[in-house]
Design a protein around this motif. Sequence first.
Motif, PDB file in Angstrom:
ATOM      1  N   TRP A   1       9.526 -15.026   6.357  1.00 55.09           N
ATOM      2  CA  TRP A   1       8.737 -14.645   7.528  1.00 55.09           C
ATOM      3  C   TRP A   1       9.640 -14.181   8.646  1.00 55.09           C
ATOM      4  O   TRP A   1      10.681 -14.752   8.910  1.00 55.09           O
TER       5      TRP A   1
ATOM      6  N   ASP B   1      -5.673  -0.667   4.554  1.00 62.52           N
ATOM      7  CA  ASP B   1      -4.523  -0.977   5.401  1.00 62.52           C
ATOM      8  C   ASP B   1      -3.296  -0.179   4.971  1.00 62.52           C
ATOM      9  O   ASP B   1      -2.505   0.270   5.811  1.00 62.52           O
ATOM     10  N   SER B   2      -3.144  -0.001   3.672  1.00 70.38           N
ATOM     11  CA  SER B   2      -2.027   0.796   3.162  1.00 70.38           C
ATOM     12  C   SER B   2      -2.165   2.247   3.593  1.00 70.38           C
ATOM     13  O   SER B   2      -1.192   2.883   4.033  1.00 70.38           O
TER      14      SER B   2
ATOM     15  N   PHE C   1       6.433  -3.760   6.970  1.00 67.75           N
ATOM     16  CA  PHE C   1       5.225  -3.823   6.162  1.00 67.75           C
ATOM     17  C   PHE C   1       5.599  -4.044   4.700  1.00 67.75           C
ATOM     18  O   PHE C   1       6.352  -3.247   4.135  1.00 67.75           O
TER      19      PHE C   1
ATOM     20  N   ASP D   1       3.969  -3.588   1.584  1.00 69.53           N
ATOM     21  CA  ASP D   1       2.760  -2.895   1.135  1.00 69.53           C
ATOM     22  C   ASP D   1       2.687  -2.922  -0.389  1.00 69.53           C
ATOM     23  O   ASP D   1       2.837  -1.903  -1.062  1.00 69.53           O
TER      24      ASP D   1
ATOM     25  N   GLY E   1       7.809  -9.488  13.042  1.00 67.23           N
ATOM     26  CA  GLY E   1       7.054  -8.236  12.895  1.00 67.23           C
ATOM     27  C   GLY E   1       6.533  -7.959  11.509  1.00 67.23           C
ATOM     28  O   GLY E   1       6.115  -6.827  11.211  1.00 67.23           O
ATOM     29  N   VAL E   2       6.519  -8.953  10.631  1.00 66.73           N
ATOM     30  CA  VAL E   2       6.129  -8.689   9.244  1.00 66.73           C
ATOM     31  C   VAL E   2       4.612  -8.635   9.094  1.00 66.73           C
ATOM     32  O   VAL E   2       3.873  -9.383   9.736  1.00 66.73           O
ATOM     33  N   HIS E   3       4.156  -7.698   8.275  1.00 65.20           N
ATOM     34  CA  HIS E   3       2.733  -7.537   7.972  1.00 65.20           C
ATOM     35  C   HIS E   3       2.583  -7.402   6.459  1.00 65.20           C
ATOM     36  O   HIS E   3       3.267  -6.585   5.831  1.00 65.20           O
ATOM     37  N   PHE E   4       1.706  -8.190   5.870  1.00 65.84           N
ATOM     38  CA  PHE E   4       1.414  -8.086   4.442  1.00 65.84           C
ATOM     39  C   PHE E   4       0.128  -7.270   4.288  1.00 65.84           C
ATOM     40  O   PHE E   4      -0.930  -7.680   4.760  1.00 65.84           O
ATOM     41  N   THR E   5       0.213  -6.122   3.637  1.00 65.38           N
ATOM     42  CA  THR E   5      -0.943  -5.229   3.519  1.00 65.38           C
ATOM     43  C   THR E   5      -1.453  -5.237   2.086  1.00 65.38           C
ATOM     44  O   THR E   5      -0.948  -4.516   1.229  1.00 65.38           O
TER      45      THR E   5
ATOM     46  N   PRO F   1       8.577  -3.534  13.267  1.00 63.30           N
ATOM     47  CA  PRO F   1       7.447  -3.702  12.348  1.00 63.30           C
ATOM     48  C   PRO F   1       7.913  -3.535  10.896  1.00 63.30           C
ATOM     49  O   PRO F   1       8.518  -2.524  10.547  1.00 63.30           O
TER      50      PRO F   1
END
Length: 461
Positions: free
Chosen positions: A314, A326-327, A278, A280, A317-321, A276
């Motif tokens: 990309w 979410d942060s 993130f 952030d 497991g990347v997530h843009f918060t 994962p």
Amino acid sequence: MMRLSFHGANRGVTGSCHLLELDGLKVLVDCGLFQGGREIDEENAAEFGFDPSQIDILLLTHAHLDHCGRIPLLVKRGFTGEIIATPATRELARVVLLDAAHLQEEEAERHARKAKRRGKKALEPLYGELDALNAMDLFGRKAHYENELELAPGVTATFYDAGHILGSASIRITYRDGEVDKAIIFSGDIGSSDRPILRDPVPPPPAETVVMETTYGDRDHKPLAPSIQEMYDIINETMERGGNVIIPTFALERAQELLYHLREGVDQGVIPRTLPVFLDSPMAISATEIFRHHPECYDEDACALFERGDDPFWLPGVHFTRETADSMALNRLSGGAVIMAGSGMCTGGRVRHHLRHNLWRREASVIFVGWAAPGTFARRLIDGAERIRLFGEDIPVKAKLHTINGFSAHADRDELLAWHAATRPDRTILVHGEEDVMETFSQALHGTQVLMPEQGESVDL
């Protein structure tokens, strides 16, 4: 009259601002924010050293805060001229300046609450979002690399790819001195060669005078490949310990480069596909979207990825918060994730919250991948602070701290010398470097007059 005066990044690394006066035309090159400890606030609020209302044109080398961050204040104090930048710099500057204005207003509001309780006078923000929007209204012509722009009769400016961040430029200004055409080059920040995503720096043609940065003028960088491998190793070791990896990240260029390398690591099977990650940082997320708009700035490898339909930024497991909620939820993660958050020097932003929740954990790691100004939170950690105060808490530093120098977006000593040799100046003016670094770098320059101006000093050309 031809005069050059210096109003920032003089024997220091932040606040770039140089004023060129050519027979009545006043051209400002950059107008950056000073960065560092809290005492810097007074320096940013001080007078510019010139009348903003008298400036005709502002040439912006790139969108880093230490080069563009005082533009809204310049406008607030009377500047109404034209701002010229590359298309990518123009887009990035909008994000950077609005974010900076928002932070200024938030900080002023916090200070006002404390001041009211103590019966003291509240501080005004340096500028607000309206000032930033007013500044964006002044962006005029777009500078395309190696296309000449007329600033006034007999005065032209040409932007060259500096390879530092998306849209960054060195600027060569030509002018008439009697019967002779002469030129002066402002290096901006020069990038390092053979980096992913962006093209290598392009030195402008020779000029009589060169104003150049010296950030890493006293050292060569660690090679990139071992630096990438070191990052992979730290991530894998931290995952085995059950901790989080916190990476204080600059939103422009560094965040995108790290995403690029993490994607490569997953593709090569060096780091887990399920890792994962993130990002952030709302500003870094917006900047990543802007990167996707400007493949004209990319090198061959990055262009090839786009042509195949792949996204260089990309990974599975990347997530843009973007959202604050979410942060905040990330603070409940005790381990198993990579969290990249701003600011890179830990002077503000979401990374401070992640450090608060991870610095005391022995299983966690913090990776510093960029330069930290003296007096900043990041520099104190890098220099070995055993305890740190965050949000009113005294926090022991037990996480493993790592500094990886190979990711720098700045040219190192050898690259700076090669760039300088290509421009062949009679006069070299060193800026944007710590004083001892400038002194070291100046000793390697031969066949040129070397100057290291103080703040407010001027030179007749």
